[in-house]
Design a protein around this motif. Sequence first.
Motif, PDB file in Angstrom:
ATOM      1  N   THR A   3       0.829  -1.200   0.000  1.00  0.00           N
ATOM      2  CA  THR A   3       0.000   0.000   0.000  1.00  0.00           C
ATOM      3  C   THR A   3       0.868   1.255   0.000  1.00  0.00           C
ATOM      4  OG1 THR A   3      -0.143   0.013   2.408  1.00  0.00           O
ATOM      5  CG2 THR A   3      -1.912  -1.107   1.213  1.00  0.00           C
ATOM      6  N   VAL A   4       0.331   2.292  -0.593  1.00  0.00           N
ATOM      7  CA  VAL A   4       0.936   3.616  -0.584  1.00  0.00           C
ATOM      8  C   VAL A   4      -0.133   4.596  -0.117  1.00  0.00           C
ATOM      9  CG1 VAL A   4       1.988   5.436  -1.956  1.00  0.00           C
ATOM     10  CG2 VAL A   4       2.463   3.048  -2.477  1.00  0.00           C
ATOM     11  N   CYS A   5       0.254   5.487   0.745  1.00  0.00           N
ATOM     12  CA  CYS A   5      -0.692   6.453   1.286  1.00  0.00           C
ATOM     13  C   CYS A   5      -0.284   7.886   0.970  1.00  0.00           C
ATOM     14  CB  CYS A   5      -0.824   6.288   2.799  1.00  0.00           C
ATOM     15  SG  CYS A   5      -1.601   4.744   3.293  1.00  0.00           S
ATOM     16  N   LEU A   6      -1.264   8.733   0.896  1.00  0.00           N
ATOM     17  CA  LEU A   6      -1.024  10.162   0.721  1.00  0.00           C
ATOM     18  C   LEU A   6      -1.816  10.889   1.794  1.00  0.00           C
ATOM     19  CD1 LEU A   6       0.370  12.293  -1.111  1.00  0.00           C
ATOM     20  CD2 LEU A   6      -1.840  12.528  -2.267  1.00  0.00           C
ATOM     21  N   GLN A   7      -1.114  11.380   2.797  1.00  0.00           N
ATOM     22  CA  GLN A   7      -1.740  12.168   3.851  1.00  0.00           C
ATOM     23  C   GLN A   7      -1.815  13.613   3.391  1.00  0.00           C
ATOM     24  OE1 GLN A   7      -3.050  11.208   6.899  1.00  0.00           O
ATOM     25  NE2 GLN A   7      -3.738  13.343   7.029  1.00  0.00           N
ATOM     26  N   MET A   8      -3.022  14.146   3.343  1.00  0.00           N
ATOM     27  CA  MET A   8      -3.230  15.496   2.832  1.00  0.00           C
ATOM     28  C   MET A   8      -3.783  16.367   3.955  1.00  0.00           C
ATOM     29  SD  MET A   8      -4.824  14.629  -0.919  1.00  0.00           S
ATOM     30  CE  MET A   8      -6.377  14.051  -0.252  1.00  0.00           C
TER      31      MET A   8
END
Length: 123
Positions: A77-82
Motif C-alpha cells: 500500500t501507498v498512502c497520501l496524507q493530505m
Amino acid sequence: VQLQASGGGLVQAGGSLRLSCSASGRTDSNYAMGWFRQAPGKEREFVAAISRSSISTSYADSVKGRFTISRDNAKNTVCLQMNSLTFEDTAVYYCAAKETFIRVTTAMAYSYWGQGTQVTVSS
C-alpha cells in the motif's frame, strides 16, 4: 499490477484526508509509486512520488509541507496524507506505478494506473 485508490471524499477547507492505494498482481518487484491529480478542464498533474525503499520522495511545489507520501511494502500500500486542504486541491486523485524512480513527475513515464478517487474541498 493492479492499483486501487481509495479514501477520497468531501472535506472542508483546512481539513485533512488520507488516500490509500493498494497494489495487487506482480508486486514482488516493488515499484516506485506516484500520486497524480486531475481537476475538471485541467491536465493531469504530479502530486507526489516515493521510491521502492521509501528513501526518496518527490513533491509538487503546490503540496510541499502539506502532503506526505508513505508506503508499506509488506502490505503493498501507498498512502497520501493530505493536510491543510484548499479548494485548489479538488480533483480526482490517481495512484500510479513505475519501475524506477526516474522522471517520477511525468505521467507518461508510469506503466500502471489506478481508477482514481474524488477529493472535493469545500471553501
